[in-house]
Design an enzyme around this catalytic site. Structure first.
Site, PDB file in Angstrom:
ATOM      1  N   GLY A  91      41.300 175.325 108.236  1.00  0.00           N
ATOM      2  CA  GLY A  91      40.256 176.066 107.529  1.00  0.00           C
ATOM      3  C   GLY A  91      40.631 176.532 106.146  1.00  0.00           C
ATOM      4  CG  ASP A 254      45.202 177.908 116.656  1.00  0.00           C
ATOM      5  OD1 ASP A 254      45.350 178.692 117.614  1.00  0.00           O
ATOM      6  OD2 ASP A 254      44.991 178.304 115.500  1.00  0.00           O
TER       7      ASP A 254
END
EC number: 2.7.7.-
Length: 467
Positions: A91, A254
């Protein structure tokens, strides 16, 4: 790039476009070089870059010759504090380039704070300068202590004012580049399982085994080989954290890569003393990722990887390595602690007894961890110490008795071992370093700390039989 050590790659293209999104880096108003890691740049043939070229590649992200022509934001999912999130992905970063190092390994140059991607959600894709500075210090300290970590490769201040709720606002912006063995995370496999993309799992598994697991491409059972590799890396990483007195803070799936390297340092802390309940993240209200629970957290994460692989693999091939994790962690922890103590291992029972006595004494006394390891390097007390009275307490008697039979493995001739105090990296010092930067743009403390950490690292690796 005329350095013969420069060996670029585009191996990630083997995975295909379903694994990533081509993106463009943000355009920043300024590019002020704050840190360049020439030590590791030399391993990939980039140490000879001028500062102008460095800024061009790692601030404006002009492609490195014959590596990736376009940055790639990788797609992945993950459990965040054990809640599954299918809306993740790179992101505020991307995979910028791939290179082979002087050991022949495929390495990735990834970014943090390089701008928005399709996975930014509501974020601005930026990184604070303070966050980048903190990550540089974390990776330098962990590397010096022998923990397998990503390397902070570059930190460039970018001249934007950012608003952050947990830092003074507006605050300064930066872009960080990391050098790591792999950009592939446990969450990369979880995403494919979530999408029921069995062919994608097979392709990603083959990629990992081919590039990151020696002999993995020839393994008779690829999924068993992948689990074996993951369990080994996770157990070693958890042990490294404990021996270093380090708390990562956000051990989500993650944030765990398939090669077992630690990376992505947000609310980390080095524990001031041995306290299993010590947490790094102010939002970790349940202590899920507390100092003493990190091995448990990584075991849970390995289980999630196994569940993702179970969509394509027989459960029986995944279970042995997963079940072996606790024993491997204990073995890795004994090795890591004895290595930091600088003594030769004797046998499992003796090593375990020394560790138990050490942990009991440290927890009872509240002695700073760095002070203890510094004073007992080589298994013997050396010179004067502010902790002399503590070592005379009954809590230390058993440890002193048990360590006496151990042979030193460390070379103590380095001048560091004659210092009055150990090199440490506690939060108060980090805040002091940042205060000098924020108030006076004075980077002297930052660079002095890196030099001190690297000096300690040189002392830690001097050896007379210590592996």
């Amino acid at each position: 790039m005329n350095d013969p050590a420069y060996r670029p790659s585009r191996a990630v293209h083997e995975l295909g476009s379903d694994f990533y999104d081509p993106v463009a880096a943000a355009s920043f108003p300024q590019h002020i070089l704050r840190f360049r890691n020439d030590r590791h740049a030399a391993t990939v043939g980039l140490a000879a870059l001028s500062d102008d070229d460095w800024l061009a590649h790692f601030g404006r992200f002009e492609p490195l010759p014959r590596s990736l022509e376009t940055p790639l934001a990788l797609r992945y999912h993950g459990h965040q504090f054990r809640t599954y999130n299918p809306d993740l992905g790179d992101g505020r970063g991307f995979l910028f380039a791939q290179l082979h190092d002087d050991r022949g390994r495929l390495l990735d140059l990834g970014t943090k704070g390089s701008g928005q991607t399709p996975w930014s959600r509501f974020g601005d894709g930026r990184l604070t300068l303070k966050g980048g500075m903190r990550e540089v210090l974390a990776t330098e300290m962990l590397e010096a202590l022998g923990v397998d970590t990503s390397k902070s490769f570059s930190l460039i201040e970018t001249g934007e004012a950012l608003t952050r709720g947990d830092e003074p606002s507006p605050t300064r912006s930066a872009v960080l580049v990391r050098l790591s063995h792999s950009h592939i995370r446990y969450g990369s496999f979880q995403r494919l399982a979530y999408l029921k993309d069995n062919e994608g799992i097979e392709r990603l598994t083959d990629y990992v085994l081919r590039h990151y697991v020696p002999g993995g491409a020839e393994a008779p059972d690829r999924y068993a080989a992948l689990m074996e590799h993951a369990v080994t890396g996770a157990a070693r990483l958890a042990a490294g954290f404990m021996a270093a007195g380090f708390v990562h803070g956000v051990l989500n799936t993650d944030n765990i890569n398939i090669t077992g390297e630690s990376f992505d340092y947000g609310p980390y802390r080095f524990a001031p003393r041995y306290d299993p309940s010590f947490t790094a993240a102010y939002f970790d209200h349940s202590g899920l990722y507390a100092f003493g629970r990190q091995a448990e957290a990584l075991h849970w994460n390995v289980h999630q990887l196994a569940l993702a692989l179970r969509t394509v693999a027989e459960t029986d091939c995944l279970v042995p390595a997963f079940r072996d994790y606790p024993a491997r962690f204990e073995a890795e922890l004994r090795a890591a602690v004895l290595k930091r103590l600088g003594v030769v291992s004797k046998d499992e029972a003796s090593d375990l007894a020394v560790m138990q006595a050490m942990e009991s004494a440290l927890e009872a006394s509240g002695l700073p961890l760095d002070r203890f390891y510094f004073d007992w390097r080589g298994g013997r007390r050396r010179g004067e110490s502010p902790a002399e009275a503590t070592y005379a307490l009954p809590a230390f008697a058993i440890f002193v008795d048990r360590i006496a039979s151990y042979e030193p493995a460390a070379d103590l001739s380095h001048p560091y071992w004659a210092d009055a105090d150990p090199c440490a990296l506690l939060i108060d010092e980090i805040e002091s370093i940042w205060a000098a930067i924020a108030e006076r743009d004075d980077w002297a403390l930052f660079h002095a700390k890196i030099a001190a950490i690297r000096r300690m690292g040189a002392a830690m690796t001097a050896k007379t039989g210590l592996s």
